[in-house]
Design a protein around this motif. Structure first.
Motif, short mmCIF file in Angstrom:
data_model
loop_
_atom_site.label_atom_id
_atom_site.label_comp_id
_atom_site.label_asym_id
_atom_site.label_seq_id
_atom_site.Cartn_x
_atom_site.Cartn_y
_atom_site.Cartn_z
N LEU A 91 0.83 -1.21 0.00
CA LEU A 91 0.00 0.00 0.00
C LEU A 91 0.86 1.25 0.00
CD1 LEU A 91 -2.67 1.52 0.11
CD2 LEU A 91 -2.66 1.18 2.60
N VAL A 92 1.89 1.28 0.82
CA VAL A 92 2.77 2.46 0.85
C VAL A 92 3.42 2.65 -0.51
CG1 VAL A 92 4.87 3.43 1.87
CG2 VAL A 92 3.10 2.46 3.35
N GLN A 93 3.85 1.58 -1.14
CA GLN A 93 4.44 1.70 -2.48
C GLN A 93 3.43 2.25 -3.49
OE1 GLN A 93 5.99 -2.25 -3.17
NE2 GLN A 93 7.90 -1.81 -2.09
N GLN A 94 2.19 1.79 -3.39
CA GLN A 94 1.12 2.30 -4.26
C GLN A 94 0.91 3.79 -4.03
OE1 GLN A 94 -0.60 0.96 -6.67
NE2 GLN A 94 -2.52 2.06 -6.80
N LEU A 95 0.89 4.19 -2.76
CA LEU A 95 0.71 5.61 -2.43
C LEU A 95 1.88 6.45 -2.93
CD1 LEU A 95 -0.74 5.21 1.17
CD2 LEU A 95 -2.00 5.95 -0.88
N GLN A 96 3.09 5.92 -2.83
CA GLN A 96 4.27 6.64 -3.31
C GLN A 96 4.23 6.79 -4.83
OE1 GLN A 96 7.17 4.11 -1.16
NE2 GLN A 96 8.10 6.06 -0.52
N THR A 97 3.66 5.82 -5.53
CA THR A 97 3.51 5.92 -6.98
C THR A 97 2.55 7.06 -7.32
OG1 THR A 97 3.94 3.56 -7.27
CG2 THR A 97 2.77 4.66 -9.05
N LYS A 98 1.47 7.19 -6.54
CA LYS A 98 0.48 8.24 -6.79
C LYS A 98 0.96 9.61 -6.32
CE LYS A 98 -3.75 5.59 -6.82
NZ LYS A 98 -5.10 5.46 -6.30
N HIS A 99 1.80 9.63 -5.31
CA HIS A 99 2.29 10.89 -4.73
C HIS A 99 3.82 10.86 -4.75
CE1 HIS A 99 -1.79 11.55 -3.25
NE2 HIS A 99 -1.77 10.32 -2.79
N ALA A 100 4.39 11.29 -5.87
CA ALA A 100 5.84 11.20 -6.06
C ALA A 100 6.62 11.99 -5.01
CB ALA A 100 6.21 11.68 -7.46
N ASP A 101 5.99 13.00 -4.42
CA ASP A 101 6.67 13.83 -3.42
C ASP A 101 6.54 13.28 -2.00
OD1 ASP A 101 3.91 14.32 -3.25
OD2 ASP A 101 4.21 16.37 -2.54
N ALA A 102 5.94 12.12 -1.86
CA ALA A 102 5.65 11.57 -0.52
C ALA A 102 6.93 11.27 0.26
CB ALA A 102 4.81 10.31 -0.63
N GLN A 103 6.91 11.69 1.53
CA GLN A 103 7.96 11.34 2.48
C GLN A 103 7.35 10.33 3.43
OE1 GLN A 103 8.99 14.94 4.49
NE2 GLN A 103 9.65 15.97 2.64
N VAL A 104 8.07 9.24 3.69
CA VAL A 104 7.54 8.18 4.54
C VAL A 104 8.31 8.13 5.85
CG1 VAL A 104 7.08 5.70 4.74
CG2 VAL A 104 6.84 6.83 2.52
N ASP A 105 7.58 8.23 6.96
CA ASP A 105 8.12 7.95 8.29
C ASP A 105 7.67 6.54 8.63
OD1 ASP A 105 9.37 10.35 8.81
OD2 ASP A 105 7.64 11.23 9.82
N TYR A 106 8.60 5.70 9.04
CA TYR A 106 8.28 4.29 9.29
C TYR A 106 8.52 3.94 10.75
CZ TYR A 106 8.36 -0.80 8.93
OH TYR A 106 8.11 -2.14 9.10
N LEU A 107 7.52 3.32 11.35
CA LEU A 107 7.65 2.80 12.71
C LEU A 107 7.44 1.29 12.66
CD1 LEU A 107 5.47 5.29 14.79
CD2 LEU A 107 7.95 5.17 14.70
N ASP A 108 8.40 0.53 13.14
CA ASP A 108 8.26 -0.91 13.30
C ASP A 108 8.13 -1.17 14.79
OD1 ASP A 108 8.54 -3.67 13.58
OD2 ASP A 108 9.99 -3.81 11.94
N LEU A 109 6.89 -1.31 15.23
CA LEU A 109 6.62 -1.41 16.66
C LEU A 109 7.04 -2.74 17.27
CD1 LEU A 109 3.13 0.33 16.72
CD2 LEU A 109 5.39 1.34 17.11
N ALA A 110 7.32 -3.74 16.43
CA ALA A 110 7.83 -5.01 16.96
C ALA A 110 9.35 -4.94 17.11
CB ALA A 110 7.43 -6.17 16.05
N ALA A 111 10.02 -4.33 16.14
CA ALA A 111 11.48 -4.24 16.20
C ALA A 111 11.95 -3.17 17.18
CB ALA A 111 12.04 -3.95 14.80
N ALA A 112 11.18 -2.09 17.30
CA ALA A 112 11.53 -1.00 18.21
C ALA A 112 10.28 -0.66 19.04
CB ALA A 112 12.01 0.22 17.43
#
Length: 188
Positions: free
Chosen positions: A24-45
């Protein structure tokens, strides 16, 4: 455009919700080329679970983390939550995140007419995976309903659910659930 991408599954690379939230995030980045992604992995951190000390602001380090999480949530235009169902509900790591972003005066306020969300106009996606088949409005679902409630409480009313069900009911059911979820992602 800012996307906040949160994964909470404890299953690592074997996680269905992680695969789907990433798609889904990849799909959203395709639609919004200027998208900045902040990622939280709540299991790893993992975020420390709420305690009286944290709630009362008596731990500077945890207060700073809480402020960072709230600001990250407020700044996001789109929130994508990868949520696997565990024993009819959320992972405890995802609940810890909810506890840290649900802050009176920041993401909601109480008025004489009741609570009012302050998180602004944003889109939220719940990318849900479930071992069984529950459908909508199941009495056994304390996962999606809680997330929709939290988003609504903080003022986010544009919430879409992408659901993969039956992923632990054999390969055929798993493939069906994944295929249906990926079709929803393509349409997003």
């Amino acid at each position: 455009m800012k996307i906040l991408h949160i994964d909470s599954s404890i299953m690592g690379d074997a996680s269905i919700s992680r695969k789907l939230s990433q798609a889904l995030v990849q799909q959203l980045q395709t639609k919004h080329a200027d998208a900045q992604v902040d990622y939280l992995d709540l299991a790893a951190a993992p975020i420390p679970h709420l305690s009286a000390e944290i709630l009362m602001g008596q731990n500077v380090e945890q207060s700073e983390l809480g402020e960072q999480l709230v600001q990250q949530y407020l700044d996001a235009d789109i929130v994508v939550v990868g949520a696997a169902m565990y024993n009819f509900g959320l992972s405890s790591a995802l609940k810890a995140w909810i506890d840290r972003i649900s802050v009176a005066g920041r993401t909601f306020k109480y008025t004489e007419k009741g609570p009012v969300g302050l998180a602004g106009d944003k889109k939220a996606y719940i990318v849900s995976s479930r071992g069984g088949v529950y459908g909508e409005n199941s009495p056994f679902d304390f996962q999606e309903g809680l997330l929709k409630t939290v988003f609504g409480f903080t003022g986010v009313t544009d919430v879409s659910i992408i659901r993969a069900e039956g992923v632990n009911m054999g390969e055929e059911a798993k493939e069906k659930g994944m295929t249906e979820a990926l079709a929803q992602i393509q349409a997003a």
